[in-house]
Scaffold this motif. Structure first.
Motif, mmCIF file in Angstrom:
data_model
loop_
_atom_site.group_PDB
_atom_site.id
_atom_site.type_symbol
_atom_site.label_atom_id
_atom_site.label_comp_id
_atom_site.label_asym_id
_atom_site.label_seq_id
_atom_site.Cartn_x
_atom_site.Cartn_y
_atom_site.Cartn_z
ATOM 1 N N HIS A 1 1.696 -9.142 6.710
ATOM 2 C CA HIS A 1 2.062 -9.956 5.651
ATOM 3 C C HIS A 1 3.049 -9.160 4.650
ATOM 4 N N PHE A 2 3.481 -8.066 4.769
ATOM 5 C CA PHE A 2 4.103 -7.150 3.859
ATOM 6 C C PHE A 2 5.503 -6.658 4.557
ATOM 7 N N ASP A 3 6.611 -6.786 3.753
ATOM 8 C CA ASP A 3 7.729 -6.332 4.187
ATOM 9 C C ASP A 3 7.632 -4.805 4.648
ATOM 10 N N ARG A 4 6.843 -3.920 3.825
ATOM 11 C CA ARG A 4 6.860 -2.473 4.282
ATOM 12 C C ARG A 4 5.630 -2.051 3.491
ATOM 13 N N VAL A 5 4.936 -1.280 4.457
ATOM 14 C CA VAL A 5 3.622 -0.701 3.927
ATOM 15 C C VAL A 5 3.924 1.110 4.218
ATOM 16 N N THR A 6 3.488 1.716 3.208
ATOM 17 C CA THR A 6 3.415 3.213 3.657
ATOM 18 C C THR A 6 2.057 3.997 3.255
ATOM 19 N N PHE A 7 1.670 4.921 4.074
ATOM 20 C CA PHE A 7 0.278 5.438 3.821
ATOM 21 C C PHE A 7 0.423 6.959 3.424
ATOM 22 N N THR A 8 -0.019 7.237 2.543
ATOM 23 C CA THR A 8 0.323 8.750 1.667
ATOM 24 C C THR A 8 -0.941 9.515 1.444
ATOM 25 N N TRP A 9 -1.221 10.814 1.955
ATOM 26 C CA TRP A 9 -2.281 11.421 1.402
ATOM 27 C C TRP A 9 -2.176 11.985 -0.343
ATOM 28 N N VAL A 10 -3.236 11.822 -0.921
ATOM 29 C CA VAL A 10 -3.391 12.605 -2.194
ATOM 30 C C VAL A 10 -4.602 13.333 -2.131
ATOM 31 N N PRO A 11 -4.697 14.436 -2.900
ATOM 32 C CA PRO A 11 -5.733 15.117 -3.168
ATOM 33 C C PRO A 11 -7.005 14.316 -3.808
ATOM 34 N N ARG A 12 -8.082 14.861 -3.613
ATOM 35 C CA ARG A 12 -9.302 13.991 -3.841
ATOM 36 C C ARG A 12 -9.238 13.698 -5.337
ATOM 37 N N ALA A 13 -8.934 14.597 -6.316
ATOM 38 C CA ALA A 13 -8.956 14.664 -7.681
ATOM 39 C C ALA A 13 -8.049 13.423 -8.108
ATOM 40 N N LYS A 14 -6.917 12.847 -7.397
ATOM 41 C CA LYS A 14 -6.080 12.238 -7.744
ATOM 42 C C LYS A 14 -6.507 10.845 -7.340
ATOM 43 N N ASN A 15 -7.595 10.721 -6.820
ATOM 44 C CA ASN A 15 -8.162 9.268 -6.199
ATOM 45 C C ASN A 15 -9.619 9.138 -6.788
ATOM 46 N N SER A 16 -9.775 9.533 -8.094
ATOM 47 C CA SER A 16 -11.084 9.595 -8.797
ATOM 48 C C SER A 16 -11.543 8.044 -9.081
ATOM 49 N N ALA A 17 -10.860 7.115 -9.489
ATOM 50 C CA ALA A 17 -11.062 5.815 -9.744
ATOM 51 C C ALA A 17 -11.598 5.159 -8.497
ATOM 52 N N ALA A 18 -11.023 5.181 -7.342
ATOM 53 C CA ALA A 18 -11.400 4.814 -6.048
ATOM 54 C C ALA A 18 -12.874 5.290 -5.506
ATOM 55 N N ASP A 19 -12.781 6.571 -5.688
ATOM 56 C CA ASP A 19 -14.045 7.598 -5.484
ATOM 57 C C ASP A 19 -15.285 7.153 -6.406
#
Length: 394
Positions: free
Chosen positions: A104-122
């Motif tokens: 459904h998308f023209d482009r999708v990228t996947f990027t790793w981030v440190p856990r501290a940067k992902n606190s909202a989803a966590d």
């Protein structure tokens, strides 16, 4: 649009949930957040995949043309980017579900981030796990307001903040008994290493020095590895698996990975000591070859077997591995599948002891030991919790 996604399980497998936040292109404006119950018996990696899938679905429904997905799961990022193979059946199925969504998308990228940067989803994934524990069926159970600063513009927390905030969430996922914080002075959960020696090989059965030789497990060794894997599955709480590159360890690690739903990371520095000219010899044969050198080698960590590697060199490389893993998996539990001497090095580090302890430890085939390392605030920085446990082999 931008997606931050996470997932977790309390027990591995265990009660599982995922959290997802979809942002506008500015990385600040929250368009949608999702609390999703995965189930009561799912792995951490499966939950992470569900967090990613909910993000793809939401971005599709919101009309995104390009999408950036950020996750602290290196496994999901690398697999969805096509750099790592997907071996586990449950994750293969989930990856297949993602394919039509990606179209459904023209482009999708996947990027790793440190856990501290992902606190909202966590935080959302922990709400989902709470809901699963309360009896909610699998599915979306809600969402919460997310602070504006969450997402790609989040500031990196200080070391003190990471210990108090980042590690607090992990405490519910730690396996085995509680931590001895009352006497260590630790204010956050430790990084735990579950140390598993490989199963039997023909060389170990013959009591030969087996360093860089690469024999496979015997039938008994395969049974021992399976028994250890079943015990680890019943205990739960393993977040990652790393192993020596040698076949006997890889086979043992893969037996556990199959039941735990995790990938195996090979770390070359976890290889056994290089015994040089003593390789393939029994203790008595090596002693007969060079009695004075062999005797000195047993008591002096700087002495090197003929053409081999000293105990001190091994200790230095294994210590570097431990420090790296402790940083990468702070407050989490890592299964380390290795050999006698590297495992003894982990234990020596936990005891903060000199090389004299190495020759005073005995480790059975397929035995389990557990060591823990605490944050800098602790009065006692590390502990030995379990040593040479073989109850699963009886």
């Amino acid at each position: 649009m931008i997606v931050y996604a996470d997932g977790g399980s309390r027990g591995n497998p265990g009660i599982a949930g995922s959290g997802t936040v979809v942002y506008a292109a500015d990385g600040k404006t929250v368009l949608r957040d999702i609390v999703y119950v995965v189930g009561k018996r799912a792995t951490n990696n499966v939950a992470e995949y569900h967090g990613m899938l909910r993000g793809l679905e939401a971005a599709r429904d919101l009309g995104a043309q390009t999408l950036e997905v950020f996750m602290d799961s290196k496994l999901v990022v690398e697999q969805m980017s096509g750099r790592w193979k997907i071996k586990h059946a449950d994750m293969q199925k989930l990856a297949l579900e993602a394919r039509p969504l990606l179209d459904h998308f023209d482009r999708v990228t996947f990027t790793w981030v440190p856990r501290a940067k992902n606190s909202a989803a966590d935080a959302l994934s922990n709400q989902a796990m709470d809901a699963a524990a309360a009896g909610h069926a699998p599915g979306i159970v809600g969402g919460t307001s997310v602070p504006e600063q969450a997402g790609s513009e989040q500031a990196e927390p200080s070391e003190g903040e990471r210990g108090a905030d980042d590690c607090e969430i992990v405490a519910t996922a730690q396996s085995t008994s509680g931590t001895p914080s009352h006497w260590t002075g630790a204010t956050s959960p430790p990084t735990r290493f579950v140390l598993l020696r490989h199963g039997q090989t023909e060389m170990s059965a013959a009591k030969q020095y087996s360093g860089h030789s690469d024999p496979s497990l015997t039938d008994l060794g395969v049974q021992q590895a399976a028994a250890a894997a079943r015990m680890l599955q019943s205990r739960g709480g393993i977040d990652a698996i790393v192993t020596s590159p040698l076949t006997r360890c890889v086979q043992t690690a893969e037996a556990a990975a199959k039941l735990l739903g995790l990938e195996v990371e090979i770390i070359d520095e976890l290889i056994e000591q290089d015994f040089g000219e003593w390789e393939g010899r029994t203790f008595d044969e090596a002693h007969a070859m060079s009695p004075h050198l062999h005797e000195e080698w047993l008591s002096n960590p700087t002495v090197t077997p003929p053409g081999g590697e000293s105990l001190q060199i091994l200790h230095n490389r294994v210590r570097a591995v431990r420090r790296d893993l402790q940083q990468r998996y702070e407050c989490r539990t890592v299964l380390v599948v290795s050999h006698v001497t590297p495992i003894k090095s982990f234990i020596r580090q936990a005891l903060d002891a000199g090389p004299h302890v190495v020759s005073r430890m005995f480790l059975d085939l397929a035995s389990l030991s557990v060591v823990e390392f605490f944050g800098e605030e602790a009065r006692v920085g590390s502990t030995l919790r379990i040593f040479n446990d073989t109850a699963h082999l009886r």
